[in-house]
Design a protein around this motif. Structure first.
Motif, PDB file in Angstrom:
ATOM      1  N   LEU A  87       0.841  -1.190   0.000  1.00 13.23           N
ATOM      2  CA  LEU A  87       0.000   0.000   0.000  1.00 13.23           C
ATOM      3  C   LEU A  87       0.877   1.241   0.000  1.00 13.23           C
ATOM      4  O   LEU A  87       1.762   1.390   0.855  1.00 13.23           O
ATOM      5  N   SER A  88       0.625   2.102  -0.964  1.00  9.02           N
ATOM      6  CA  SER A  88       1.483   3.268  -1.131  1.00  9.02           C
ATOM      7  C   SER A  88       0.727   4.304  -1.956  1.00  9.02           C
ATOM      8  O   SER A  88      -0.025   3.935  -2.871  1.00  9.02           O
ATOM      9  N   ILE A 133      -5.116   4.005  -2.168  1.00  8.84           N
ATOM     10  CA  ILE A 133      -6.576   4.118  -2.009  1.00  8.84           C
ATOM     11  C   ILE A 133      -7.071   5.508  -2.385  1.00  8.84           C
ATOM     12  O   ILE A 133      -8.253   5.802  -2.257  1.00  8.84           O
ATOM     13  N   GLY A 134      -6.196   6.365  -2.893  1.00 13.21           N
ATOM     14  CA  GLY A 134      -6.650   7.674  -3.347  1.00 13.21           C
ATOM     15  C   GLY A 134      -5.506   8.660  -3.373  1.00 13.21           C
ATOM     16  O   GLY A 134      -4.424   8.402  -2.829  1.00 13.21           O
ATOM     17  N   TYR A 136      -4.138  11.142  -1.886  1.00 13.05           N
ATOM     18  CA  TYR A 136      -3.847  11.882  -0.668  1.00 13.05           C
ATOM     19  C   TYR A 136      -2.861  11.034   0.108  1.00 13.05           C
ATOM     20  O   TYR A 136      -2.695   9.844  -0.181  1.00 13.05           O
ATOM     21  N   LEU A 138      -1.548   9.348   3.527  1.00 11.99           N
ATOM     22  CA  LEU A 138      -1.837   8.904   4.889  1.00 11.99           C
ATOM     23  C   LEU A 138      -0.525   8.810   5.667  1.00 11.99           C
ATOM     24  O   LEU A 138       0.546   8.745   5.070  1.00 11.99           O
TER      25      LEU A 138
HETATM   26  N1  ADE Z   1       0.047   5.101   2.422  1.00  9.21           N
HETATM   27  C1  ADE Z   1       0.096   6.441   2.538  1.00  9.21           C
HETATM   28  N2  ADE Z   1      -0.835   7.028   1.770  1.00  9.21           N
HETATM   29  C2  ADE Z   1      -1.495   6.020   1.109  1.00  9.21           C
HETATM   30  C3  ADE Z   1      -2.545   5.987   0.168  1.00  9.21           C
HETATM   31  N3  ADE Z   1      -3.121   7.094  -0.292  1.00  9.21           N
HETATM   32  N4  ADE Z   1      -2.933   4.788  -0.274  1.00  9.21           N
HETATM   33  C4  ADE Z   1      -2.346   3.652   0.158  1.00  9.21           C
HETATM   34  N5  ADE Z   1      -1.357   3.631   1.051  1.00  9.21           N
HETATM   35  C5  ADE Z   1      -0.920   4.805   1.533  1.00  9.21           C
END
Ligand code: ADE
Length: 240
Positions: A87-88, A133-134, A136, A138
């Motif tokens: 996940l990134s 997942i979008g 932005y 996290l």
């Molecule tokens: N890690 C930091 N931001 C992320 C994002 N938008 N989607 C998946 N993993 C993440």
């Protein structure tokens, strides 16, 4: 389906995986979800999992050693081939088509990043699907793992109360769902559309389809232009 989540913060995810539809699916034996602490695979006395970036710059980078060891250990626990997911925010944007494809796999291994990201050799060496997942950022991959697992598990046969509910939902057919109403018939001056009270199932179905089209057109016209979407994101086969 077995789902392994490799994380530095299992305590963020375990309560999530124990509640609601995901918790129920686990209790019913539809899926086994195991969180593994990456720090347990650190080899120095400080239990380090990250270090400063070569070339300088702010933040910390997750080290190869503990991540490779954690992945190899977890994969050895079950003979089924794991589909690796990292996940990134740099990954391919998650869509329902990708969720459906992942829901058909026997085993997922999900890697959650933290700090400034992963040492690039983790991506190179483990060759995971990189998923975002979008658009932005996290603080870490854990909320994204919660989103992905929820979206996948609810598609497992038997996870939802009735098989029909997954079929009619938003995105199941590249359309947003029609509006729903329940009792009372009138609330603070707002009435339920008369047609839904008519008992005419043919008319109700046509109304719902028209609502679904109109909503999609006004809110998400991009969904109507399937040809403009990359082939990799289109649904090939429901459980492929
Ligand atoms: N890690 C930091 N931001 C992320 C994002 N938008 N989607 C998946 N993993 C993440």
């Amino acid at each position: 389906m077995r789902i392994d989540v490799l994380t530095l913060f299992p305590e963020m995810l375990e309560p999530f995986f124990s509640a609601s539809i995901v918790g129920r699916a686990r209790a019913a034996g539809l899926t086994e979800i195991v969180c593994t602490q990456i720090r347990d695979f650190a080899t120095d006395k400080h239990k380090s999992v990250d270090d400063t970036p070569f070339g300088g710059g702010p933040g910390m980078v997750m080290m190869c050693g503990p991540v490779f060891d954690a992945v190899e250990h977890v994969e050895s626990l079950d003979p089924r081939q794991a589909t690796r997911v990292l996940l990134s925010p740099q990954g391919e944007r998650l869509t329902q088509a990708t969720v459906e494809s992942l829901a058909g796999k026997p085993r997922l291994l999900i890697l959650c990043g933290h700090y400034e990201g992963f040492d690039e050799r983790i991506v190179e060496g483990l060759n995971p699907l990189e998923i975002s997942i979008g658009d932005y950022v996290l603080s870490g991959g854990e909320p994204a793992a919660a989103v992905l697992v929820d979206a996948v598990v609810r598609l497992l046969p038997g996870a939802l109360g009735s098989d029909e509910s997954a079929e009619t939902e938003s995105f199941a057919d590249d359309r947003l769902e029609y509006p729903q109403y329940t009792r009372p018939r009138e609330f603070r001056g707002m009435a339920v559309p008369e047609i839904l009270l008519s008992g005419d199932h043919g008319k109700i179905a046509a109304w719902r389809q028209a609502q679904s089209e109109a909503r999609t057109r006004s809110r998400r016209p991009d969904l109507l232009n399937k040809a403009e979407r990359p082939a990799s994101l289109r649904i090939q086969q429901r459980w492929a």
